[in-house]
Design a protein around this motif. Structure first.
Motif, short mmCIF file in Angstrom:
data_model
loop_
_atom_site.label_atom_id
_atom_site.label_comp_id
_atom_site.label_asym_id
_atom_site.label_seq_id
_atom_site.Cartn_x
_atom_site.Cartn_y
_atom_site.Cartn_z
N THR A 162 -6.44 -27.33 72.47
CA THR A 162 -5.29 -27.06 71.55
C THR A 162 -5.65 -26.57 70.63
O THR A 162 -4.69 -26.58 69.49
CB THR A 162 -4.99 -28.45 71.59
OG1 THR A 162 -6.14 -29.33 71.15
CG2 THR A 162 -4.38 -29.39 73.02
N GLY A 163 -7.02 -25.98 69.99
CA GLY A 163 -7.34 -25.70 68.89
C GLY A 163 -7.59 -26.52 67.91
O GLY A 163 -7.41 -26.26 66.67
N TRP A 167 -4.25 -30.09 65.42
CA TRP A 167 -3.41 -29.14 65.99
C TRP A 167 -2.72 -29.77 67.34
O TRP A 167 -1.68 -29.77 67.75
CB TRP A 167 -3.68 -27.75 66.30
CG TRP A 167 -2.86 -27.05 67.20
CD1 TRP A 167 -3.28 -26.48 68.44
CD2 TRP A 167 -1.34 -26.54 67.02
NE1 TRP A 167 -1.92 -25.72 68.87
CE2 TRP A 167 -0.83 -25.83 68.20
CE3 TRP A 167 -0.43 -26.83 66.15
CZ2 TRP A 167 0.37 -25.30 68.25
CZ3 TRP A 167 0.80 -26.28 66.05
CH2 TRP A 167 1.21 -25.69 67.08
N ALA A 168 -3.72 -30.60 68.07
CA ALA A 168 -3.30 -31.20 69.18
C ALA A 168 -2.31 -32.13 68.84
O ALA A 168 -1.35 -32.56 69.80
CB ALA A 168 -4.65 -32.10 69.80
N TRP A 170 0.24 -31.99 66.85
CA TRP A 170 1.51 -31.10 66.54
C TRP A 170 1.89 -30.13 67.50
O TRP A 170 2.82 -29.64 67.53
CB TRP A 170 1.27 -30.29 65.12
CG TRP A 170 1.32 -31.30 63.91
CD1 TRP A 170 0.19 -32.03 63.44
CD2 TRP A 170 2.17 -31.60 63.20
NE1 TRP A 170 0.53 -32.67 62.14
CE2 TRP A 170 2.18 -32.56 62.20
CE3 TRP A 170 3.71 -31.14 63.19
CZ2 TRP A 170 2.68 -32.79 61.15
CZ3 TRP A 170 4.64 -31.68 62.37
CH2 TRP A 170 4.15 -32.67 61.48
N ARG A 171 1.04 -29.81 68.28
CA ARG A 171 1.37 -28.84 69.48
C ARG A 171 2.55 -28.87 70.07
O ARG A 171 3.45 -28.21 70.17
CB ARG A 171 0.13 -28.56 70.35
CG ARG A 171 0.41 -27.40 71.26
CD ARG A 171 -0.97 -27.30 72.47
NE ARG A 171 -0.72 -28.41 73.26
CZ ARG A 171 0.08 -28.42 74.19
NH1 ARG A 171 0.68 -27.56 74.81
NH2 ARG A 171 -0.03 -29.63 75.30
N ALA A 172 2.75 -30.24 70.82
CA ALA A 172 3.76 -30.42 71.61
C ALA A 172 5.31 -30.53 70.64
O ALA A 172 6.19 -29.90 70.96
CB ALA A 172 3.73 -31.70 72.35
N GLN A 175 5.99 -26.74 69.65
CA GLN A 175 6.64 -26.12 70.95
C GLN A 175 8.06 -26.67 71.17
O GLN A 175 8.73 -25.86 71.89
CB GLN A 175 5.51 -26.09 71.88
CG GLN A 175 4.37 -25.51 71.78
CD GLN A 175 3.19 -25.43 73.00
OE1 GLN A 175 3.43 -26.62 73.32
NE2 GLN A 175 2.29 -24.70 72.81
N ARG A 338 4.94 -24.30 76.23
CA ARG A 338 4.98 -25.47 76.22
C ARG A 338 4.40 -26.15 77.43
O ARG A 338 3.85 -27.31 77.53
CB ARG A 338 6.32 -26.29 76.17
CG ARG A 338 6.49 -27.88 75.87
CD ARG A 338 7.94 -28.35 75.36
NE ARG A 338 8.70 -28.27 76.37
CZ ARG A 338 9.79 -28.54 76.40
NH1 ARG A 338 10.40 -29.23 75.39
NH2 ARG A 338 10.89 -28.31 77.28
N ARG A 340 1.99 -24.84 79.07
CA ARG A 340 0.85 -24.38 79.19
C ARG A 340 0.64 -23.29 80.16
O ARG A 340 -0.20 -23.39 80.84
CB ARG A 340 -0.20 -25.44 79.47
CG ARG A 340 -0.31 -26.46 78.27
CD ARG A 340 -1.39 -27.46 78.48
NE ARG A 340 -2.64 -26.77 78.65
CZ ARG A 340 -3.40 -26.55 77.52
NH1 ARG A 340 -2.87 -26.62 76.45
NH2 ARG A 340 -4.70 -26.13 77.87
#
Length: 465
Positions: A162-163, A167-168, A170-172, A175, A338, A340
């Protein structure tokens, strides 16, 4: 003379090998077949060895199911893994949220039984592809049992890429916001709609993620996640045109609809896994009901305080083909990200999404009904996705699911939500039934294209006997 299969046109040779068995197309005498035993320590405890094989097989099947594969593919993965490492008379099965296996270890009279329950569902096509590749290597005898168990552990236990920890989180949400932003122009909105939809999607994702980390059931999470879109629509209804308000509601909600679950449920039903299909369909209907509940609750409060959203006729997408075309591309790519999906599949998914959207517009101009037009376009998109995936020997779902996303019935959904919020319950329920029917038509079209492809391959294979 054995059948000569052209492996260049098969999505996965191990899956093509297992499907005739699973669908009862081979004689029962072949069900006791066991593949080559990949170990040479004849003094080993066969019961313990068989238990390790069974554990690997059901773990692979559980992971395939939880990452988005169909029940049939999960059962095939269990069967191929168990038989390759020497188990005989294998009887794999999937029932609702459990993967099971009954088999015999070499030289043993007591059957082995193994079961794993699917406790999490997260569409992750990148991990799904790695698992499919692992089963392919196992079926080709490229890995010993210990190597396969170690590789499965690396795939399943590895942290998500997830970087970074920040960021993990905020990722979902981001997206989800991008999915909503891309959906805005598809349903008649403009730049303001995209911005509002993005904000609503991010807020809904953050709220849903926070509730999920605190153990709140999915129904309530999705109901809360749908509320920011309705709140944003109420906020802009005073100065934005009616079409923009409609687009904010639709774009903020469509990203939450369980399209993947609908597709998987139809696939399972077509393959005869009725209990699993019923479980997935129930899950999809609950999520659908939660989204509707969240939006209608907010719109209903708005009606009470005099801030109702405008009820307008469904926007004809044929009147807006420029910006919506670009929105369809963004929508499809955001859905792929989203889920992946590997980056190499984003461009094909975007092309499928754009092509399907353009063809659906043409069908609308020609006067096709929404059900017929949607089913035809979904079948075409699914067929193109399966054809492209066969050439790369990969699963078609990472291409097809984003490709059908722009075909979701946004206008009908908005009309039904508005009717429910304004107290016209009969009209609203009828509209929701129509939305569910169109979504089901999408899933049936995708499933039909896959089944036609398999039928063509079986007929071609039988012709070269």
């Amino acid at each position: 003379m054995p059948v000569r299969n052209d492996t260049r046109t098969m999505p996965a040779p191990w899956l093509a090998r297992a499907l005739p068995r699973l669908r009862g197309l081979e004689p029962l005498s072949s069900y006791g077949y066991a593949g080559e035993l990949l170990h040479d320590d004849g003094g080993a405890d066969m019961q313990a060895y068989g238990a390790r094989v069974a554990d690997l097989a059901v773990r692979v099947g559980e992971a395939l199911l939880s990452y988005g594969a169909s029940a049939e593919e999960a059962v095939a993965g269990v069967l191929v893994t168990a038989e390759t490492y020497g188990l005989s008379y294998c009887e794999p099965g999937v029932t609702l949220g459990a993967v099971s296996l009954s088999a015999y270890a070499p030289g043993e009279l007591t059957p082995l039984h193994a079961t794993r329950h699917v406790r999490r569902h997260s569409t992750d096509y990148r991990s799904l592809g790695r698992l499919q590749a692992l089963v392919g290597r196992v079926s080709s005898h490229a890995l010993t049992l210990d190597e396969a168990r170690a590789e499965a552990g690396r795939i399943l236990d590895a942290p998500a890429d997830t970087g970074g920890r920040r960021w993990a989180r905020w990722r979902a949400p981001v997206q989800t916001g991008l999915v909503a932003a891309g959906g805005g122009p598809v349903f008649g909105g403009g730049p303001l709609t995209s911005v509002c939809s993005f904000v609503a999607g991010v807020l809904g994702g953050l709220l849903s993620g926070w509730l999920g980390r605190n153990g709140v059931p999915a129904f309530y999470r999705y109901a809360v996640a749908a509320m920011p879109a309705a709140v944003m629509a109420l906020a802009v209804s005073r100065f934005a045109p009616p079409s923009a308000v409609q687009a904010v509601v639709v774009a903020g909600v469509l990203g939450l609809l369980p399209t993947v679950t609908f597709v998987s449920a139809v696939q399972d039903a077509l393959a005869g896994h009725y209990l699993t299909a019923l479980g997935r369909l129930t899950d999809a209907l609950l999520v659908f009901a939660a989204v509707v509940t969240g939006v209608v609750a907010v719109l209903g409060v708005g009606q009470l305080i005099g801030i109702g959203v405008p009820i307008v006729p469904s926007v004809r997408r044929s009147e807006h083909l420029g910006a919506p075309g670009a929105g369809a591309v963004v929508f499809a790519v955001a859905v792929a990200a989203r889920a992946r999906t590997p980056g190499r599949d984003w461009l094909p998914a975007a092309l499928l999404g754009l092509a399907g959207f353009v063809v659906s517009v043409e069908f609308e101009v020609l006067g096709f009904s929404s059900l017929v037009g949607t089913a035809l376009v979904a079948t075409a998109v699914g067929g193109a996705g399966h054809f492209f995936a066969r050439r790369r020997r990969e699963s078609a779902l990472p291409l097809v699911v984003p490709g059908i996303a722009p075909l979701l019935p946004g206008g009908a959904l908005y009309a039904a939500l508005g009717a429910l919020a304004s107290g016209r319950t009969t009209l609203g329920v009828a509209g929701m039934v129509n939305v569910a029917a169109v979504t089901l038509a999408l899933a049936v079209g995708v499933g039909l294209s896959g089944e036609v492809g398999q039928l063509v391959r079986r007929v071609r294979a039988a012709g070269v006997r």
